[in-house]
Design a protein around this motif. Structure first.
Motif, PDB file in Angstrom:
ATOM      1  N   MET A   1       0.827  -1.178   0.000  1.00  0.00           N
ATOM      2  CA  MET A   1       0.000   0.000   0.000  1.00  0.00           C
ATOM      3  C   MET A   1       0.879   1.253   0.000  1.00  0.00           C
ATOM      4  O   MET A   1       0.571   2.250   0.614  1.00  0.00           O
ATOM      5  N   THR A   2       1.989   1.185  -0.662  1.00  0.00           N
ATOM      6  CA  THR A   2       2.886   2.329  -0.721  1.00  0.00           C
ATOM      7  C   THR A   2       2.652   3.100  -2.004  1.00  0.00           C
ATOM      8  O   THR A   2       2.578   2.536  -3.078  1.00  0.00           O
ATOM      9  N   THR A   3       2.523   4.407  -1.889  1.00  0.00           N
ATOM     10  CA  THR A   3       2.404   5.295  -3.024  1.00  0.00           C
ATOM     11  C   THR A   3       3.710   6.069  -3.087  1.00  0.00           C
ATOM     12  O   THR A   3       4.252   6.449  -2.063  1.00  0.00           O
ATOM     13  N   SER A   4       4.205   6.298  -4.257  1.00  0.00           N
ATOM     14  CA  SER A   4       5.485   6.970  -4.421  1.00  0.00           C
ATOM     15  C   SER A   4       5.546   8.255  -3.598  1.00  0.00           C
ATOM     16  O   SER A   4       4.695   9.127  -3.706  1.00  0.00           O
ATOM     17  N   GLY A   5       6.574   8.363  -2.754  1.00  0.00           N
ATOM     18  CA  GLY A   5       6.778   9.549  -1.940  1.00  0.00           C
ATOM     19  C   GLY A   5       5.996   9.572  -0.641  1.00  0.00           C
ATOM     20  O   GLY A   5       6.064  10.543   0.098  1.00  0.00           O
ATOM     21  N   PHE A   6       5.256   8.509  -0.339  1.00  0.00           N
ATOM     22  CA  PHE A   6       4.453   8.470   0.880  1.00  0.00           C
ATOM     23  C   PHE A   6       4.728   7.204   1.677  1.00  0.00           C
ATOM     24  O   PHE A   6       5.088   6.167   1.128  1.00  0.00           O
ATOM     25  N   TYR A   7       4.549   7.319   2.971  1.00  0.00           N
ATOM     26  CA  TYR A   7       4.643   6.189   3.892  1.00  0.00           C
ATOM     27  C   TYR A   7       3.298   6.054   4.584  1.00  0.00           C
ATOM     28  O   TYR A   7       2.608   7.038   4.807  1.00  0.00           O
ATOM     29  N   GLN A  37     -13.241  10.395  11.841  1.00  0.00           N
ATOM     30  CA  GLN A  37     -12.419  10.116  10.664  1.00  0.00           C
ATOM     31  C   GLN A  37     -12.697  11.138   9.563  1.00  0.00           C
ATOM     32  O   GLN A  37     -11.773  11.657   8.940  1.00  0.00           O
ATOM     33  N   LYS A  38     -13.970  11.455   9.334  1.00  0.00           N
ATOM     34  CA  LYS A  38     -14.335  12.445   8.318  1.00  0.00           C
ATOM     35  C   LYS A  38     -13.795  13.829   8.671  1.00  0.00           C
ATOM     36  O   LYS A  38     -13.297  14.542   7.808  1.00  0.00           O
ATOM     37  N   GLU A  39     -13.890  14.202   9.939  1.00  0.00           N
ATOM     38  CA  GLU A  39     -13.373  15.502  10.376  1.00  0.00           C
ATOM     39  C   GLU A  39     -11.857  15.589  10.196  1.00  0.00           C
ATOM     40  O   GLU A  39     -11.335  16.612   9.753  1.00  0.00           O
ATOM     41  N   LEU A  40     -11.153  14.512  10.540  1.00  0.00           N
ATOM     42  CA  LEU A  40      -9.698  14.496  10.362  1.00  0.00           C
ATOM     43  C   LEU A  40      -9.333  14.595   8.880  1.00  0.00           C
ATOM     44  O   LEU A  40      -8.383  15.278   8.510  1.00  0.00           O
ATOM     45  N   ALA A  41     -10.106  13.921   8.031  1.00  0.00           N
ATOM     46  CA  ALA A  41      -9.861  13.974   6.590  1.00  0.00           C
ATOM     47  C   ALA A  41     -10.108  15.371   6.035  1.00  0.00           C
ATOM     48  O   ALA A  41      -9.427  15.795   5.103  1.00  0.00           O
ATOM     49  N   GLU A  42     -11.065  16.088   6.605  1.00  0.00           N
ATOM     50  CA  GLU A  42     -11.309  17.459   6.164  1.00  0.00           C
ATOM     51  C   GLU A  42     -10.189  18.396   6.617  1.00  0.00           C
ATOM     52  O   GLU A  42      -9.813  19.303   5.891  1.00  0.00           O
ATOM     53  N   LYS A  43      -9.669  18.176   7.822  1.00  0.00           N
ATOM     54  CA  LYS A  43      -8.607  19.031   8.356  1.00  0.00           C
ATOM     55  C   LYS A  43      -7.291  18.822   7.618  1.00  0.00           C
ATOM     56  O   LYS A  43      -6.567  19.780   7.360  1.00  0.00           O
ATOM     57  N   GLU A  44      -6.960  17.564   7.324  1.00  0.00           N
ATOM     58  CA  GLU A  44      -5.710  17.250   6.625  1.00  0.00           C
ATOM     59  C   GLU A  44      -5.960  16.122   5.627  1.00  0.00           C
ATOM     60  O   GLU A  44      -5.638  14.965   5.895  1.00  0.00           O
ATOM     61  N   PRO A  45      -6.519  16.462   4.467  1.00  0.00           N
ATOM     62  CA  PRO A  45      -6.883  15.424   3.493  1.00  0.00           C
ATOM     63  C   PRO A  45      -5.696  14.609   2.984  1.00  0.00           C
ATOM     64  O   PRO A  45      -5.851  13.439   2.645  1.00  0.00           O
ATOM     65  N   LYS A  46      -4.517  15.195   2.951  1.00  0.00           N
ATOM     66  CA  LYS A  46      -3.347  14.468   2.434  1.00  0.00           C
ATOM     67  C   LYS A  46      -2.974  13.275   3.303  1.00  0.00           C
ATOM     68  O   LYS A  46      -2.306  12.363   2.852  1.00  0.00           O
ATOM     69  N   ARG A  47      -3.431  13.264   4.549  1.00  0.00           N
ATOM     70  CA  ARG A  47      -3.100  12.166   5.474  1.00  0.00           C
ATOM     71  C   ARG A  47      -3.942  10.912   5.234  1.00  0.00           C
ATOM     72  O   ARG A  47      -3.571   9.833   5.658  1.00  0.00           O
ATOM     73  N   PHE A  67      -2.647   6.188   8.725  1.00  0.00           N
ATOM     74  CA  PHE A  67      -2.568   7.481   8.057  1.00  0.00           C
ATOM     75  C   PHE A  67      -1.338   7.524   7.170  1.00  0.00           C
ATOM     76  O   PHE A  67      -0.425   6.714   7.289  1.00  0.00           O
ATOM     77  N   ARG A  68      -1.331   8.493   6.281  1.00  0.00           N
ATOM     78  CA  ARG A  68      -0.271   8.635   5.294  1.00  0.00           C
ATOM     79  C   ARG A  68       0.596   9.839   5.651  1.00  0.00           C
ATOM     80  O   ARG A  68       0.104  10.861   6.104  1.00  0.00           O
ATOM     81  N   ALA A  69       1.896   9.691   5.430  1.00  0.00           N
ATOM     82  CA  ALA A  69       2.833  10.798   5.638  1.00  0.00           C
ATOM     83  C   ALA A  69       3.737  10.882   4.418  1.00  0.00           C
ATOM     84  O   ALA A  69       4.064   9.876   3.799  1.00  0.00           O
ATOM     85  N   SER A  70       4.128  12.085   4.092  1.00  0.00           N
ATOM     86  CA  SER A  70       5.024  12.321   2.973  1.00  0.00           C
ATOM     87  C   SER A  70       6.457  12.111   3.428  1.00  0.00           C
ATOM     88  O   SER A  70       6.787  12.269   4.601  1.00  0.00           O
ATOM     89  N   TYR A  71       7.323  11.784   2.495  1.00  0.00           N
ATOM     90  CA  TYR A  71       8.740  11.650   2.834  1.00  0.00           C
ATOM     91  C   TYR A  71       9.318  12.993   3.279  1.00  0.00           C
ATOM     92  O   TYR A  71      10.347  13.045   3.944  1.00  0.00           O
ATOM     93  N   ARG A  72       8.620  14.078   2.980  1.00  0.00           N
ATOM     94  CA  ARG A  72       9.057  15.416   3.396  1.00  0.00           C
ATOM     95  C   ARG A  72       8.596  15.777   4.805  1.00  0.00           C
ATOM     96  O   ARG A  72       9.068  16.754   5.376  1.00  0.00           O
ATOM     97  N   ASP A  73       7.658  15.024   5.361  1.00  0.00           N
ATOM     98  CA  ASP A  73       7.190  15.294   6.718  1.00  0.00           C
ATOM     99  C   ASP A  73       8.294  14.970   7.716  1.00  0.00           C
ATOM    100  O   ASP A  73       8.914  13.909   7.650  1.00  0.00           O
TER     101      ASP A  73
END
Length: 106
Positions: A1-7, A37-47, A67-73
């Motif tokens: 479940m890895t997307t390029s640039g994300f963990y 979960q919906k509220e968290l997704a609205e606050k930080e959709p990239k996660r 949750f998802r984090a970017s390699y830049r986080d």
């Protein structure tokens, strides 16, 4: 479940309700968890947060959190997000988080 640039962070949360008999059943608890979960997704959709109840008893609850984090986080960004999640769960579900473990990162 890895997307390029994300963990993806897989976390286990153990909690106890603050009030005895607060939740009548798993369905009521899951409904509230889904709203958070919906509220968290609205606050930080990239996660792309996902919360799921893995065990429910009137005095003991286990939740799987993904949750998802970017390699830049940085560590601070990830910890800030985890703190936000804990605050939302404790505040809106009226539970006490006993244990929050990052079980794996992929």
């Amino acid at each position: 479940m890895t997307t390029s640039g994300f963990y993806h962070y897989y976390c286990g949360i153990t909690a106890q309700p603050n009030d005895e008999g607060q939740y009548e059943d798993l369905g009521e608890f899951d409904l509230n968890l889904n709203m958070i979960q919906k509220e968290l997704a609205e606050k930080e959709p990239k996660r792309q947060p996902r919360l799921e109840t893995t065990f429910f008893h009137e005095d003991w609850i286990e939740i799987q959190f993904l949750f998802r984090a970017s390699y830049r986080d940085g560590t601070e960004d990830i910890q800030r997000y985890i703190d936000l999640v804990i605050e939302e769960l404790e505040g809106q579900l009226n539970i006490i988080i006993i244990d929050f473990n990052i079980e794996s990162i992929s």
